[in-house]
Design a protein around this motif. Structure first.
Motif, PDB file in Angstrom:
ATOM      1  N   LEU A  43       4.949  11.084  -3.757  1.00  0.00           N
ATOM      2  CA  LEU A  43       5.693  11.256  -2.511  1.00  0.00           C
ATOM      3  C   LEU A  43       4.793  10.951  -1.317  1.00  0.00           C
ATOM      4  N   GLY A  44       5.280  10.129  -0.383  1.00  0.00           N
ATOM      5  CA  GLY A  44       4.523   9.781   0.816  1.00  0.00           C
ATOM      6  C   GLY A  44       3.692   8.521   0.681  1.00  0.00           C
ATOM      7  N   SER A  45       3.541   8.005  -0.537  1.00  0.00           N
ATOM      8  CA  SER A  45       2.746   6.784  -0.726  1.00  0.00           C
ATOM      9  C   SER A  45       3.612   5.546  -0.512  1.00  0.00           C
ATOM     10  N   GLU A  46       2.955   4.396  -0.468  1.00  0.00           N
ATOM     11  CA  GLU A  46       3.668   3.147  -0.237  1.00  0.00           C
ATOM     12  C   GLU A  46       3.695   2.285  -1.495  1.00  0.00           C
ATOM     13  N   LYS A  76       9.137  -0.273   5.538  1.00  0.00           N
ATOM     14  CA  LYS A  76       7.967  -0.256   6.427  1.00  0.00           C
ATOM     15  C   LYS A  76       7.593  -1.641   6.961  1.00  0.00           C
ATOM     16  N   LYS A 122       8.061   3.117   1.844  1.00  0.00           N
ATOM     17  CA  LYS A 122       7.398   4.415   1.718  1.00  0.00           C
ATOM     18  C   LYS A 122       8.293   5.346   0.912  1.00  0.00           C
ATOM     19  N   ILE A 124       9.975   8.616   0.149  1.00  0.00           N
ATOM     20  CA  ILE A 124      10.290   9.760   1.014  1.00  0.00           C
ATOM     21  C   ILE A 124      11.024  10.884   0.276  1.00  0.00           C
ATOM     22  N   THR A 160       5.922  14.366  -7.095  1.00  0.00           N
ATOM     23  CA  THR A 160       5.173  15.115  -6.088  1.00  0.00           C
ATOM     24  C   THR A 160       3.683  14.992  -6.285  1.00  0.00           C
TER      25      THR A 160
END
Length: 574
Positions: A43-46, A76, A122, A124, A160
């Motif tokens: 989560l939060g990575s690209e 992004k 990304k 989310i 996560t």
């Protein structure tokens, strides 16, 4: 409103022909692939999603239609587009994304294997995120269009925390079959050695032969395939083991574009002579380089810019390679900061020698379309990205030349007469102009050197440049085996040497049109031997003249010579 602007821009750029879709996988026809850099992300990575095509012919423009899970993925950015063209900012409507690119003017389209777009999202929300490539429209240079509906899907699992993925570490290599969805492209997992942090993958002879068989030769008679190595968390180096034939082969000219997360290297089977390498395989290594042994001042100049160590191995032995006749092209991913984006021409490449010295690579440049710093080299070593802003105290008032002088000085193509002075109005000598010309086009002694002119000493700093130019048939001298190196060069002689050099370097093939000279009121003063050369450079836009005059008998000053070199540089790399 956004949709209207998109469609308006698209209609101005690409005349897509509305044809009924048909099977994109007909024998010999185009094929497409939808691939992701990772199958699992946190989560939060690209994550980067790539849309690629193969067996493409005369692609002048295209449009991609892609669906993504907007609840789980946030758009992004995108990299891609045709060279020397224009790309439209993607239109996003809900979960639907459209991206288009086209060439400009009356030019031929691109053929072969193309990366059409690399789209960054990304993560989310946790769960399984789906993506689907719905259709692709291609337009050729005659504005005839075709629509393809590959309906390809990709799935990314978002968690996560990292589950370790498919590369938990340890030693060994992985061989995967080529990605059958796109011909001529091999996509590989790699296994990480947890001690050395090196991720290794292998392409055997059967895989290489199959990929080569899948592609046709381009207009230059070259077959080009791709090998893509997927990213491995924790890796600081990537190694690809290939059959020796990929570096030293007989028969067809073959290029292999090795794409790793750290950088891309385009190699060819002409790098070595057949039989020159012992052993059945060679490893190409692309690694983050250690800067600890460099001078502190150099370390500070490089800063946090990437520096790569590119090398070849057979077994445990490092192979030395240098071949001006088979240069290698390297692309290093790089995102300029806000200051650098204002002056991207000052993003340069340095070759870092074994002694820790840095030598500028003149052809190194930032390519905004691909988000990479690109350069060609004839030897493998350490290469660093740097940002250099060189200027001189005596060029501030030269609005027409200041930027060009600064760019060339930052790339190491021209030098001042001192660290702070350039002497822009000083006349350029015949010898100095040839030195500049050889340096800008990076011509060397690989094709032999001519005899020394009688008025040139071996110890003169311009000796090698003049011998190279004479060996290539560029410099003929002024009779009696004399070159007159210290004479100021006339503008017509400057243009003769430039035009001759571009033709010999195979950067100019068109016939000149003397009608280009009709706008100059002093055209009758041009010497007979220079008319064709002057016309060719005016036709290319490399020389503009001074109003209604070309001033063939006038001398050239250092600022004027720098502007010409800048124009040549951009002509070579446009």
């Amino acid at each position: 409103m956004g949709r209207k602007l998109f469609l308006l821009s698209l209609s101005l750029l690409i005349c897509f022909v509305c044809l009924p879709p048909f099977n994109a996988y007909a024998d010999g026809g185009p094929s497409f692939a939808l691939t992701s850099t990772k199958n699992e992300v946190t989560l939060g990575s690209e994550i980067q999603i790539t849309v690629a095509g193969n067996n493409l012919t005369d692609v002048y423009g295209y449009e991609i239609s892609l669906d993504f899970d907007q609840a789980m993925l946030e758009y992004k950015g995108v990299k891609g587009g045709l060279s020397d063209g224009f790309s439209i900012t993607p239109l996003i409507e809900g979960n639907h994304l459209r991206f288009a690119s086209t060439k400009l003017h009356k030019v031929a389209g691109e053929s072969g294997a193309l990366n059409l777009a690399t789209i960054t999202f990304k993560a989310i929300k946790t769960g399984s995120a789906a993506l689907q490539l719905n259709n692709i429209q291609l337009v050729d240079s005659q504005l005839a269009g075709n629509k393809y509906t590959p309906s390809m899907k990709a799935t990314v699992t978002i968690s996560t925390e990292s589950s370790g993925g498919s590369n938990p570490g340890g030693t060994g290599t992985v061989v995967n079959p080529p990605d059958q969805s796109v011909q001529g492209i091999i996509t590989l997992d790699a296994k990480l050695d947890s001690t050395t942090k090196t991720a290794t993958a292998v392409v055997n002879q059967a895989l290489l032969d199959k990929a080569i068989e899948q592609v046709a030769s381009n207009e230059k008679g070259v077959k080009k395939i791709q090998v893509r190595i997927k990213e491995v968390p924790g890796a600081t180096a990537y190694e690809l083991e290939l059959p020796t034939a990929a570096f030293a082969g007989n028969g067809d000219n073959v290029q292999v574009e090795v794409i790793s997360p750290l950088g891309t290297v385009l190699i060819s089977n002409k790098m070595f002579k057949a039989g020159e390498i012992a052993g059945g395989s060679v490893r190409l290594r692309i690694a983050k380089a250690d800067m600890s042994g460099l001078d502190k001042a150099i370390q500070n100049q490089i800063g946090d810019h990437p520096i790569l160590d590119i090398s070849l191995y057979t077994g445990d032995k490092k192979i030395s390679w240098s071949n001006p006749l088979a240069p290698v092209t390297v692309s290093i991913p790089y995102a300029p900061n806000a200051e650098e984006l204002k002056n991207t021409e000052h993003i340069v490449i340095w070759y870092v020698s074994e002694e820790g010295q840095v030598i500028p690579v003149p052809n190194g440049r930032y390519d905004a379309k691909t988000g990479t710093v690109v350069f060609t080299t004839t030897h493998l070593s350490k290469y660093a990205v740097a940002y250099i802003q060189k200027t001189f105290d005596d060029i501030a008032s030269l609005d027409w030349a200041k930027k060009k002088i600064e760019v060339l000085a930052s790339k190491g193509i021209i030098n001042g007469i001192s660290d702070k002075l350039f002497a822009p109005r000083k006349s350029v000598t015949r010898a100095d102009f040839l030195v500049l010309l050889m340096r800008t086009l990076e011509l060397d002694a690989s094709q032999g050197m001519g005899n020394q002119f009688a008025d040139v000493k071996e110890s003169d700093y311009y000796s090698d440049a003049l011998r190279i130019a004479r060996g290539l048939g560029i410099a003929e001298g002024k009779g009696n085996n004399l070159f007159m190196p210290h004479e100021s060069i006339t503008r017509e002689d400057m243009m003769v040497l430039t035009e001759r050099t571009l033709r010999i370097a195979k950067q100019l093939s068109m016939d000149s049109n003397q009608e280009q000279l009709s706008k100059f009121n002093d055209r009758a003063k041009i010497a007979d031997y220079a008319v064709e050369s002057v016309a060719a450079l005016v036709q290319l836009g490399l020389v503009q003249g001074d109003g209604n005059a070309i001033q063939p008998k006038g001398t050239t000053n250092r600022a004027q010579a720098a502007v010409l070199m800048y124009n040549i540089y951009n002509y070579l790399h446009e």
